[in-house]
Design a protein around this motif. Structure first.
Motif, PDB file in Angstrom:
ATOM      1  N   VAL A  90      30.215  -5.531 -18.741  1.00 45.62           N
ATOM      2  CA  VAL A  90      29.908  -6.222 -17.480  1.00 45.62           C
ATOM      3  C   VAL A  90      31.100  -6.170 -16.528  1.00 45.62           C
ATOM      4  N   VAL A  91      30.783  -6.357 -15.238  1.00 42.28           N
ATOM      5  CA  VAL A  91      31.811  -6.502 -14.201  1.00 42.28           C
ATOM      6  C   VAL A  91      31.374  -7.673 -13.330  1.00 42.28           C
ATOM      7  N   ASP A  92      32.307  -8.587 -13.001  1.00 43.80           N
ATOM      8  CA  ASP A  92      31.966  -9.623 -12.015  1.00 43.80           C
ATOM      9  C   ASP A  92      33.064  -9.763 -10.975  1.00 43.80           C
ATOM     10  N   SER A  93      32.778 -10.608  -9.944  1.00 45.26           N
ATOM     11  CA  SER A  93      33.716 -10.766  -8.816  1.00 45.26           C
ATOM     12  C   SER A  93      34.195 -12.219  -8.724  1.00 45.26           C
ATOM     13  N   PHE A  94      34.216 -12.909  -9.862  1.00 45.09           N
ATOM     14  CA  PHE A  94      34.517 -14.351  -9.901  1.00 45.09           C
ATOM     15  C   PHE A  94      35.763 -14.684  -9.074  1.00 45.09           C
ATOM     16  N   ASP A  95      35.595 -15.514  -8.041  1.00 44.32           N
ATOM     17  CA  ASP A  95      36.718 -15.687  -7.104  1.00 44.32           C
ATOM     18  C   ASP A  95      37.216 -17.128  -6.976  1.00 44.32           C
ATOM     19  N   THR A  96      36.893 -17.987  -7.933  1.00 44.77           N
ATOM     20  CA  THR A  96      37.468 -19.337  -7.912  1.00 44.77           C
ATOM     21  C   THR A  96      38.822 -19.241  -8.634  1.00 44.77           C
ATOM     22  N   VAL A 107      34.742 -15.405 -21.347  1.00 43.57           N
ATOM     23  CA  VAL A 107      34.165 -14.056 -21.330  1.00 43.57           C
ATOM     24  C   VAL A 107      34.796 -13.204 -22.432  1.00 43.57           C
ATOM     25  N   ASP A 108      36.086 -13.385 -22.666  1.00 42.09           N
ATOM     26  CA  ASP A 108      36.784 -12.592 -23.687  1.00 42.09           C
ATOM     27  C   ASP A 108      36.157 -12.829 -25.062  1.00 42.09           C
ATOM     28  N   ALA A 109      35.885 -14.087 -25.365  1.00 44.24           N
ATOM     29  CA  ALA A 109      35.303 -14.414 -26.675  1.00 44.24           C
ATOM     30  C   ALA A 109      33.940 -13.736 -26.831  1.00 44.24           C
ATOM     31  N   ALA A 110      33.117 -13.811 -25.761  1.00 45.33           N
ATOM     32  CA  ALA A 110      31.764 -13.226 -25.844  1.00 45.33           C
ATOM     33  C   ALA A 110      31.838 -11.701 -25.945  1.00 45.33           C
ATOM     34  N   GLY A 115      31.446  -6.666 -28.991  1.00 46.10           N
ATOM     35  CA  GLY A 115      32.050  -5.329 -28.980  1.00 46.10           C
ATOM     36  C   GLY A 115      31.928  -4.654 -27.620  1.00 46.10           C
ATOM     37  N   LYS A 116      31.976  -5.444 -26.543  1.00 48.64           N
ATOM     38  CA  LYS A 116      31.806  -4.887 -25.197  1.00 48.64           C
ATOM     39  C   LYS A 116      33.063  -5.101 -24.358  1.00 48.64           C
ATOM     40  N   VAL A 117      33.099  -4.421 -23.190  1.00 44.48           N
ATOM     41  CA  VAL A 117      34.196  -4.590 -22.232  1.00 44.48           C
ATOM     42  C   VAL A 117      33.676  -5.379 -21.042  1.00 44.48           C
ATOM     43  N   ALA A 118      34.453  -6.374 -20.604  1.00 45.50           N
ATOM     44  CA  ALA A 118      34.087  -7.156 -19.413  1.00 45.50           C
ATOM     45  C   ALA A 118      35.259  -7.114 -18.437  1.00 45.50           C
ATOM     46  N   VAL A 119      34.968  -6.767 -17.188  1.00 43.54           N
ATOM     47  CA  VAL A 119      36.002  -6.833 -16.148  1.00 43.54           C
ATOM     48  C   VAL A 119      35.625  -7.978 -15.227  1.00 43.54           C
ATOM     49  N   ILE A 120      36.511  -8.979 -15.137  1.00 44.43           N
ATOM     50  CA  ILE A 120      36.192 -10.133 -14.277  1.00 44.43           C
ATOM     51  C   ILE A 120      37.100 -10.168 -13.056  1.00 44.43           C
ATOM     52  N   GLU A 300      36.187   4.398 -25.160  1.00 43.76           N
ATOM     53  CA  GLU A 300      37.420   4.577 -25.946  1.00 43.76           C
ATOM     54  C   GLU A 300      37.524   3.564 -27.084  1.00 43.76           C
ATOM     55  N   GLY A 301      36.562   2.665 -27.150  1.00 47.76           N
ATOM     56  CA  GLY A 301      36.556   1.701 -28.256  1.00 47.76           C
ATOM     57  C   GLY A 301      37.199   0.369 -27.934  1.00 47.76           C
ATOM     58  N   GLN A 302      37.573   0.167 -26.684  1.00 50.14           N
ATOM     59  CA  GLN A 302      38.176  -1.128 -26.337  1.00 50.14           C
ATOM     60  C   GLN A 302      37.088  -2.199 -26.234  1.00 50.14           C
ATOM     61  N   THR A 303      37.501  -3.426 -26.462  1.00 49.28           N
ATOM     62  CA  THR A 303      36.579  -4.561 -26.286  1.00 49.28           C
ATOM     63  C   THR A 303      37.340  -5.732 -25.658  1.00 49.28           C
ATOM     64  N   GLY A 304      36.576  -6.700 -25.147  1.00 51.86           N
ATOM     65  CA  GLY A 304      37.189  -7.920 -24.623  1.00 51.86           C
ATOM     66  C   GLY A 304      37.262  -7.928 -23.114  1.00 51.86           C
ATOM     67  N   CYS A 305      37.845  -9.003 -22.605  1.00 55.34           N
ATOM     68  CA  CYS A 305      37.875  -9.211 -21.154  1.00 55.34           C
ATOM     69  C   CYS A 305      39.110  -8.573 -20.533  1.00 55.34           C
ATOM     70  N   LYS A 306      38.943  -8.009 -19.363  1.00 48.06           N
ATOM     71  CA  LYS A 306      40.027  -7.383 -18.591  1.00 48.06           C
ATOM     72  C   LYS A 306      39.943  -7.920 -17.158  1.00 48.06           C
ATOM     73  N   THR A 307      41.079  -7.832 -16.462  1.00 51.46           N
ATOM     74  CA  THR A 307      41.044  -7.978 -15.000  1.00 51.46           C
ATOM     75  C   THR A 307      41.535  -6.647 -14.436  1.00 51.46           C
ATOM     76  N   MET A 308      41.622  -6.551 -13.136  1.00 53.32           N
ATOM     77  CA  MET A 308      42.081  -5.283 -12.551  1.00 53.32           C
ATOM     78  C   MET A 308      43.532  -4.991 -12.949  1.00 53.32           C
ATOM     79  N   PHE A 309      44.277  -6.023 -13.382  1.00 50.51           N
ATOM     80  CA  PHE A 309      45.647  -5.796 -13.870  1.00 50.51           C
ATOM     81  C   PHE A 309      45.657  -4.899 -15.108  1.00 50.51           C
TER      82      PHE A 309
END
Ligand code: NDP
Length: 329
Positions: A90-96, A107-110, A115-120, A300-309
């Motif tokens: 998933v990708v979101d634009s959460f701005d709070t 999001v990281d826990a989920a 086994g998915k990648v999330a960019v918030i 590439e096998g990565q999982t968990g939450c990421k930001t643009m950093f």
């Protein structure tokens, strides 16, 4: 070329921005829209794109490589992103901004569980502005940061005015104070209060017979939204509002002003600025680039939450490393 199959959840301004951005990227294919409303009532701009109920999302896990969440930050994303990060990349634009660390943890826990990648928190602020702050801080550890927003429409402030009794419609613009911007750009590192950095312009359509003075007072004295700013209120007709204020422009500047040298004698000003005709179309375009990166990281096998950093810049691009080195380095 293997295309990244995109799904969109939530079809408002940002959902349409993501849809239009998919059209500009040959490696992305918009396969489905999902909405909490009756799917028959939602008409995509693109012919042939299927619209499904959000209730049926789980049935589409094999059709979508990345689900881009386009709901609102206040109420939708805190629930939707953790709920779907276990099923989809998933990708979101959460701005709070203040709640980003808590949102990241949820999001990281989920995402790790599924086994998915999330960019918030992708977009321009947070997003491209955050990257500009980070780069400039790494390079100039001794200095000061400034962010100016506008001239642009603040949806939150426009909504706050619309809730005042006697207001039929409204548009609020956030405007940087030119003298403050000039002082920062000149490297003077001023200490600026909220009032010294931005002014607020409000274009208001009043209901017939409404007390205009009372509306103006309610706006300029509204705590958190207007009380700390110099605010101007202009009453106009609905026709004028529709004609002159229909767009959703925004933008601004992130500036870091820092010193280097034996005695801090050399000044450096780093500025990243955006002038956006359409906030949601630009934000949607950042989200699709992040969706491409999320798909790559997932493969590439990565999982968990990421930001643009956490995304290496080349992962955002459809071009190969070889092409990027030849064309943009
Ligand atoms: P909208 O209000 O246009 O849409 C939000 C959601 O409302 C939609 O996803 C949609 O979900 C729902 N909705 C309900 N009724 C309607 C309707 N009649 N028409 C359209 N949508 C409806 O918000 P935006 O798209 O403008 O913004 C979404 C979020 O994006 C903002 O809350 C903001 O936080 C974020 N944002 C982030 C930026 C950044 O730089 N990081 C920049 C700009 C925005 P559904 O289809 O399920 O009903």
């Amino acid at each position: 070329m293997t295309k990244t199959r995109i799904g969109i959840l939530g079809y408002g301004n940002l959902g349409r921005g993501v849809e239009l951005s998919c059209r500009q990227n040959d490696d992305l294919e918009l396969v489905a829209l999902f909405t909490r409303r009756n799917p028959a009532s939602v008409k995509p701009l693109t012919e042939g794109v299927a619209v499904y109920s959000a209730d049926d999302l789980a049935a589409h896990v094999n059709d979508v490589d990345v689900l881009i969440l386009c709901g609102g930050s206040a109420r939708d994303l805190p629930e939707q992103t953790p709920a779907y990060a276990g099923l989809f990349n998933v990708v979101d634009s959460f701005d709070t901004h203040a709640n980003i660390p808590a949102h990241f943890a949820n999001v990281d826990a989920a995402a790790k569980e599924g086994g998915k990648v999330a960019v918030i928190s992708a977009g321009w602020d947070p997003g491209m502005f955050s990257l500009a702050r980070l780069y400039a801080n790494c390079i100039l550890p001794e200095g000061a940061d400034y962010t100016f927003w506008g001239r642009g429409v603040s949806q939150g402030h426009s909504d706050a005015i619309r809730r005042i009794e006697g207001v039929a419609d409204a548009r609020q613009y956030t405007v940087p104070v030119p003298a403050a911007l000039d002082s920062v750009r000149a490297g003077r590192n001023p200490q600026l209060t909220t009032r010294e950095k931005h002014t607020r312009e409000c274009f208001v359509v009043a209901e017939e017979g409404a007390d205009l003075a009372a509306i103006e007072k309610a706006i300029v004295e509204m705590p958190n939204y207007f009380a700390d700013y110099d605010t101007t209120v202009m009453f106009i007709s609905q026709e004028e509002l529709d004609r002159d204020h229909a767009g959703i422009p925004h933008g601004g500047s992130v500036i870091r002003s820092g010193l280097t040298g034996e005695n801090g004698e050399h000044r450096h000003v780093v500025e990243f600025s955006l002038k956006l005709d359409s906030n949601p179309e630009f934000t949607g375009s950042v989200l699709t680039a992040c969706a491409r990166a999320a798909h790559r990281l997932s493969r590439e096998g990565q999982t968990g939450c990421k930001t643009m950093f956490d995304i290496a810049p080349a992962y955002l691009s459809s071009k190969s490393g070889e092409e990027l080195r030849a064309e943009m380095l």
